[in-house]
Write an enzyme that holds these catalytic residues in place. Sequence first.
Site, short mmCIF file in Angstrom:
data_model
loop_
_atom_site.label_atom_id
_atom_site.label_comp_id
_atom_site.label_asym_id
_atom_site.label_seq_id
_atom_site.Cartn_x
_atom_site.Cartn_y
_atom_site.Cartn_z
CE1 TYR A 54 21.93 -21.84 25.10
CE2 TYR A 54 20.07 -23.16 24.20
CZ TYR A 54 20.90 -23.31 24.77
OH TYR A 54 21.90 -24.09 24.83
CD GLU A 56 25.13 -20.58 23.32
OE1 GLU A 56 25.12 -20.02 22.35
OE2 GLU A 56 25.56 -21.33 23.42
CG ASP A 214 35.30 -17.79 47.22
OD1 ASP A 214 34.03 -17.61 47.09
OD2 ASP A 214 35.52 -19.73 46.67
CB THR A 240 27.80 -18.34 45.96
OG1 THR A 240 27.60 -18.41 47.46
CG2 THR A 240 28.48 -19.97 46.21
CE LYS A 243 28.17 -20.56 49.64
NZ LYS A 243 29.01 -21.79 49.24
NE ARG A 249 21.49 -24.74 45.28
CZ ARG A 249 21.97 -24.53 47.08
NH1 ARG A 249 23.35 -24.45 46.30
NH2 ARG A 249 21.10 -24.10 48.13
C1 LIG Z 1 29.58 -22.39 48.51
C2 LIG Z 1 31.34 -22.01 48.50
C3 LIG Z 1 31.98 -22.18 46.33
C4 LIG Z 1 30.98 -22.45 45.87
O1 LIG Z 1 29.86 -23.31 45.21
P1 LIG Z 1 29.26 -24.36 44.42
O2 LIG Z 1 27.87 -22.65 43.95
O3 LIG Z 1 28.18 -25.57 45.49
O4 LIG Z 1 29.62 -24.33 43.46
C5 LIG Z 1 33.17 -21.87 46.59
N1 LIG Z 1 34.18 -21.17 47.27
C6 LIG Z 1 33.51 -21.19 48.47
C7 LIG Z 1 34.67 -19.98 49.60
C8 LIG Z 1 32.31 -21.55 49.30
O5 LIG Z 1 31.86 -21.46 51.22
#
Ligand SMILES: *Cc1c(COP(=O)(O)O)cnc(C)c1O
Length: 433
Positions: A54, A56, A214, A240, A243, A249
Site C-alpha cells: 500500500y 497511498e 489524449d 494509456t 497500446k 495495462r
Molecule cells: C484506449 C483509449 C482510452 C482508454 O483506455 P482504458 O485504459 O481502456 O481506460 C482513452 N482514450 C483513448 C483515445 C483511447 O484510445
Amino acid sequence: MINYEEIKKTDPEIYQAIMGELKRQSENLELIASENYVDYPVLEATGCIMTNKYAEGYPYRKSKETGELTYRLSGRYYGGCDFVNDAERLAIERAKELFGAEHANVQAHSGSQANMAVYFAVLEPGDKMMGMSLSHGGHLTHGHTVSFSGIFYEVVQYGVSTKTEQLDYDEIMEFAIQEKPKLIMCGASAYPRIIDFKKFKEIADKVGAYLVADIAHIAGLIVAGLHPSPVPYADFVTTTTHKTLRGPRAGLILCKKKYQEILDKTVMPGIQGGPLMHVIAAKAIALKLAQTEEFKEYQKQIVKNASALANALIDRGFNLVSGGTDNHLMLINLGKKGEGPSGKKMEKALDKAGITANKNTVPFDTRSPFVASGIRLGTPALTTRGMKEKEMEQIAEFIKQVYDDIENDEKLAEIRNYVRELCAKFPIYEELK
Ligand SMILES: *Cc1c(COP(=O)(O)O)cnc(C)c1O
C-alpha cells in the site's frame, strides 16, 4: 523466468483459461489497433511482489524551505515505502524525459481514469467540454452520453468533415467560438491521420479553453518522432501505456508544472486510493525500453506496415476511411446497410479465420456501434512479432478472401490454417508454453 506451475496446481480452471489465451494470442493475427504484446520484463513486473504494498500518496513532498517538490521527503500515508518510492520515482522521471513534460503522474489505473482525473481537476459538474464524437473516432471518455464524461458535463462534439473524412480545423474553430467550451479534448481511438495539436492550441486559446490531448493510441509514435507531440501545447496530456507504448495495462498523465498540485490531489485522494505499485514498476520498465533505438525502429516499422496493409487493401477494392493512413491504424468502410456486410458480421467471419479485429463505426455511420459499418485494423501487435511489409500483403489477401466468402465456414476454416502457418513463423512467448 515466469512460469505458471503454481497456478496450474492451485486453480486448474484459471490455468486453462490462461493457456487458452496464450494459444489464442500465438495462433491468431492480432489486428486490434489498441493491443500489443509486452516484453518479458514488463510481464515479470506486473506479476511481482510490489502488488502487496500500500502506498497511498506520492514519493515526493513540497519542501517547507524552497516550496519545491523533493523526493527527499516521502509524501506517503504508509510506512515501508522506500522501495516502491524508487520504482515510482523512476517511472516519473522517465516519463518526463521521454515526453519532455514538466510533470508526470504515473498512478492512473487506466486511460479512462487518466481522463477522469484531468476533467475533475479543472472542471465543475455541468461545465461545458468539447470532444470528438465516438462515431468519428473519439473515445467514450471524450463526452459520450454513456460515460461519466457525458453524464457530469455538458458536452458538445466535433467530428470529421463530410468531404475529406479528416479533421477540418477551421470548422472546429468556428464551432468552438460558437460553443465556448471550458475544455477541449483532442486525440482519438480510431482516427488514421495526423492530428495537428498546434491548431488545437490556437482554437483553445481563441476561446480560453483548457486543452487536453489524449495520445492513448499514438504515444509510441510520438516518442519515436513519427507523430507531432502535443506536450508543448496542451495543458494536460493523457495516455494509456499498453497500446503503441507496449507497457502494462495502465494510464499516465503529463501536465504543465502549474497543474501538478491540483492533478496529484485529484488522482489521489480524489478518485483513487492505493496505486498499483507492481504496475507502476512495469510502467517504469516500459518507459526505459521506449528510450532505446530499437523501440524507435519498431515504431517506424509499425507505420510502414500500416501503410503497406492499407495499400494492399485498397488494391483489393476496399474503401478506407479518409483514403488511407498516416499512423498505425486504418478503418475499412464496408458500406451502408444493404451495400455490404456489417462490421459485426465481418468481425465474426475474420475471427473464424483466425484474424482478430474489431467492428467500428465509420464517420456518418447509419448503423449502431454494436453493429457498425466498419472494421478497425492496426499493426502494433503484428509488428512486435516481427512481421513486415511482405506479411501485410499476405494478410490483406486473407482479409479479401474472408470478405468474399463471408458465409462459407469451410472456406474460413481453410484460411485459418494458412493464418496459423504464418503465425508459426513469428512465434511469441515461447518460454511460457
Ligand atoms: C484506449 C483509449 C482510452 C482508454 O483506455 P482504458 O485504459 O481502456 O481506460 C482513452 N482514450 C483513448 C483515445 C483511447 O484510445
